[in-house]
Design an enzyme around this catalytic site. Structure first.
Site, short mmCIF file in Angstrom:
data_model
loop_
_atom_site.label_atom_id
_atom_site.label_comp_id
_atom_site.label_asym_id
_atom_site.label_seq_id
_atom_site.Cartn_x
_atom_site.Cartn_y
_atom_site.Cartn_z
N ASN A 8 0.84 -1.19 0.00
CA ASN A 8 0.00 0.00 0.00
C ASN A 8 0.88 1.25 0.00
O ASN A 8 2.11 1.14 0.02
CB ASN A 8 -0.98 -0.02 1.18
CG ASN A 8 -0.25 -0.02 2.50
OD1 ASN A 8 0.44 0.92 2.84
ND2 ASN A 8 -0.41 -1.11 3.26
N PHE B 235 -4.72 4.31 14.45
CA PHE B 235 -4.90 5.30 13.38
C PHE B 235 -5.99 4.78 12.45
O PHE B 235 -6.10 3.57 12.24
CB PHE B 235 -3.59 5.51 12.61
CG PHE B 235 -2.77 6.62 13.20
CD1 PHE B 235 -2.25 6.51 14.49
CD2 PHE B 235 -2.54 7.80 12.50
CE1 PHE B 235 -1.53 7.54 15.05
CE2 PHE B 235 -1.81 8.83 13.05
CZ PHE B 235 -1.30 8.71 14.32
N LYS C 1 -13.99 1.57 15.29
CA LYS C 1 -12.66 0.98 15.50
C LYS C 1 -12.27 1.06 16.97
O LYS C 1 -11.73 0.12 17.55
CB LYS C 1 -11.65 1.76 14.65
CG LYS C 1 -10.79 0.87 13.83
CD LYS C 1 -10.17 1.63 12.70
CE LYS C 1 -10.99 1.41 11.43
NZ LYS C 1 -10.42 2.07 10.28
N LYS D 175 -11.79 -2.46 18.88
CA LYS D 175 -10.41 -2.82 19.20
C LYS D 175 -10.02 -2.43 20.62
O LYS D 175 -8.85 -2.54 20.98
CB LYS D 175 -9.45 -2.18 18.17
CG LYS D 175 -9.78 -2.59 16.72
CD LYS D 175 -8.71 -2.17 15.75
CE LYS D 175 -9.14 -2.47 14.31
NZ LYS D 175 -8.06 -2.48 13.35
O1 C5P Z 1 -9.28 -1.54 10.71
P1 C5P Z 1 -8.19 -0.71 10.16
O2 C5P Z 1 -7.17 -1.49 9.44
O3 C5P Z 1 -8.60 0.49 9.39
O4 C5P Z 1 -7.54 -0.12 11.51
C1 C5P Z 1 -6.49 0.73 11.49
C2 C5P Z 1 -5.69 0.56 12.74
O5 C5P Z 1 -5.54 -0.82 13.06
C3 C5P Z 1 -4.30 1.10 12.55
O6 C5P Z 1 -3.87 1.60 13.79
C4 C5P Z 1 -3.52 -0.14 12.11
O7 C5P Z 1 -2.16 -0.04 12.41
C5 C5P Z 1 -4.20 -1.24 12.88
N1 C5P Z 1 -4.24 -2.54 12.22
C6 C5P Z 1 -3.60 -3.61 12.76
N2 C5P Z 1 -3.64 -4.85 12.16
C7 C5P Z 1 -4.32 -5.00 11.01
C8 C5P Z 1 -4.99 -3.92 10.44
C9 C5P Z 1 -4.92 -2.69 11.06
O8 C5P Z 1 -2.97 -3.48 13.81
N3 C5P Z 1 -4.34 -6.19 10.44
#
Ligand code: C5P
Length: 401
Positions: A213, A325, A339, A343
């Site tokens: 990405n 983030f 989120k 989380k």
């Molecule tokens: O759900 P999303 O990916 O948008 O969430 C973003 C946050 O979750 C960010 O802080 C990112 O670093 C974390 N994240 C993570 N593991 C993933 C996906 C996102 O820790 N597989």
């Protein structure tokens, strides 16, 4: 926190100089020694006597005053303060310091200050058209690059009758800001371990190809640098980026989401704060081909879910402060809020990828910060390093509340 600090309060010639009387009073109330230096134009707006009365100290306005105890008064004035605040800061004083012009007492003192020891903060105040002029924008940008701090002015009614950006920040907010600057200088993160994740992840398809990405890692590296400068032990777990790691930060380089997951989990029990700026891939190819895939007929790639690292951290939280983030292209605040709950986070920094100056590869960001109690704070566009300090200010005050 401000008690016993020597503050040089520089006042340049703008109508907001009247607010500086309140500012001086608040600083004295906090226990600061306030040394006022005024430009000639400032004295047209408000009398030095007002400040002399409020601070209980002589007020200096000219390079060649008889009351100076030595011929190098500008150097003495520059040596003493723990910090300098120029409020209001006009386009003129901002332009002079950018250009290195020292033609009156205030500009000379500011040029003579050792900013490694004493931060210099400008609180601009001017007409909105002046504030948005290319010259002022450019001067502010250069000052920031040189390590000066420039507070964003507020919006509202201006003395000239216009409505817009350019109002001097209100004195109580400036005092709060000074407290956070002093806290940073005194190392308010000393004794804390901060884990920051940064950059993209790469999900391999074959030995030479991957799904990735656009994350540059700039936000995470800026946070790691800022936390380290404030005394934290910083562990930076980073996907592949083109950035040099900040000094004194323990860097752990990873590539895929699963590698990041293992690296983060290993450190997690021993950290106080986790800031997850990394753009972790949610999916990876189920299979990584052992040899380079040859051109030929169409292939299908099945994507499977990666572990959600932050969710896992939220589930296993034992006192750590968790910051996520959220980069979104739609329904920013709703998604960020979801989120936070899903989380089990303490704070979410949400950036709308559709806004100019926000997001992945830029040096700036435009964010909303969401808190557990439902409060949402909106920040103006600012560079990622400056934003990092504001985020760290919020974290430390929430942890200690
Ligand atoms: O759900 P999303 O990916 O948008 O969430 C973003 C946050 O979750 C960010 O802080 C990112 O670093 C974390 N994240 C993570 N593991 C993933 C996906 C996102 O820790 N597989």
């Amino acid at each position: 926190m401000l008690e016993g600090k020597i503050v040089l309060l520089g006042i340049s010639g703008g109508i907001a100089a009247y607010k500086s009387a309140e500012l001086a009073r608040l600083l004295v109330k906090e226990g600061c020694t306030v040394q006022v230096v005024m430009t000639e134009a400032a004295c047209e707006f408000i009398s030095p006597l007002t400040f002399k009365t409020l601070t209980g100290r002589p007020v200096y306005c000219s390079l060649f005053e008889k009351s100076h105890s030595s011929a190098t008064a500008h150097i003495d004035l520059a040596r003493e303060p723990h910090l300098a605040l120029i409020a209001p800061a006009t386009a003129n004083i901002i332009g002079k310091i950018r250009a290195g012009i020292a033609d009156d007492l205030l500009s000379t003192v500011l040029m003579a200050m050792d900013r490694g020891r004493s931060p210099v903060i400008f609180s601009p105040s001017m007409n909105s058209t002046m504030f948005s002029s290319p010259a002022v924008r450019d001067n502010i940008k250069v000052l920031r690059q040189r390590g000066y701090l420039v507070v964003e002015p507020g919006e509202g009614f201006l003395a000239c009758g216009e409505v817009g950006e350019g109002r001097m920040v209100e004195p109580p907010q400036l005092v709060t800001y000074l407290k956070s600057i002093i806290a940073r200088e005194e190392g308010d993160y000393t004794g804390l371990t901060v884990l920051v994740t940064a950059g993209p992840t790469r999900e391999p398809l074959d030995p030479v190809r991957y799904f990735g990405n656009l994350s540059s890692g700039k936000m995470g590296y800026a946070l790691a640098r800022a936390a380290s400068e404030r005394g934290a032990r910083v562990i930076l777990i980073s996907g592949p980026t083109a950035l040099d790691p900040p000094e004194k930060v323990h860097l752990s380089l990873v590539s895929s989401a699963r590698e990041m997951y293992h690296a983060v989990m290993e450190e997690y029990p021993n950290v106080d704060i986790v800031i997850k700026t990394a753009a972790v891939a949610d999916y990876r190819p189920e299979e990584c081909f052992p040899e380079k895939v040859k051109k030929g007929k169409e292939i299908e790639v099945k994507l499977v879910r990666n572990p959600d690292i932050l969710k896992e951290l939220g589930l296993n939280k034992k006192g750590q402060f968790l910051v996520g983030f959220a980069a979104e292209t739609e329904d920013l605040l709703d998604n960020a809020n979801k989120k936070m709950k899903e989380k089990n986070l303490d704070m979410v920094v949400a950036n709308d990828l559709g806004v100019e100056g926000a997001g992945f590869a830029t040096d700036t960001n435009v964010v909303h910060v969401l808190y557990r109690d439902g409060f949402v704070e909106e920040f103006p566009i600012m560079d990622k390093y400056q934003l990092s300090h504001l985020i760290l200010d919020r974290i430390i005050s929430l942890r200690s509340s």
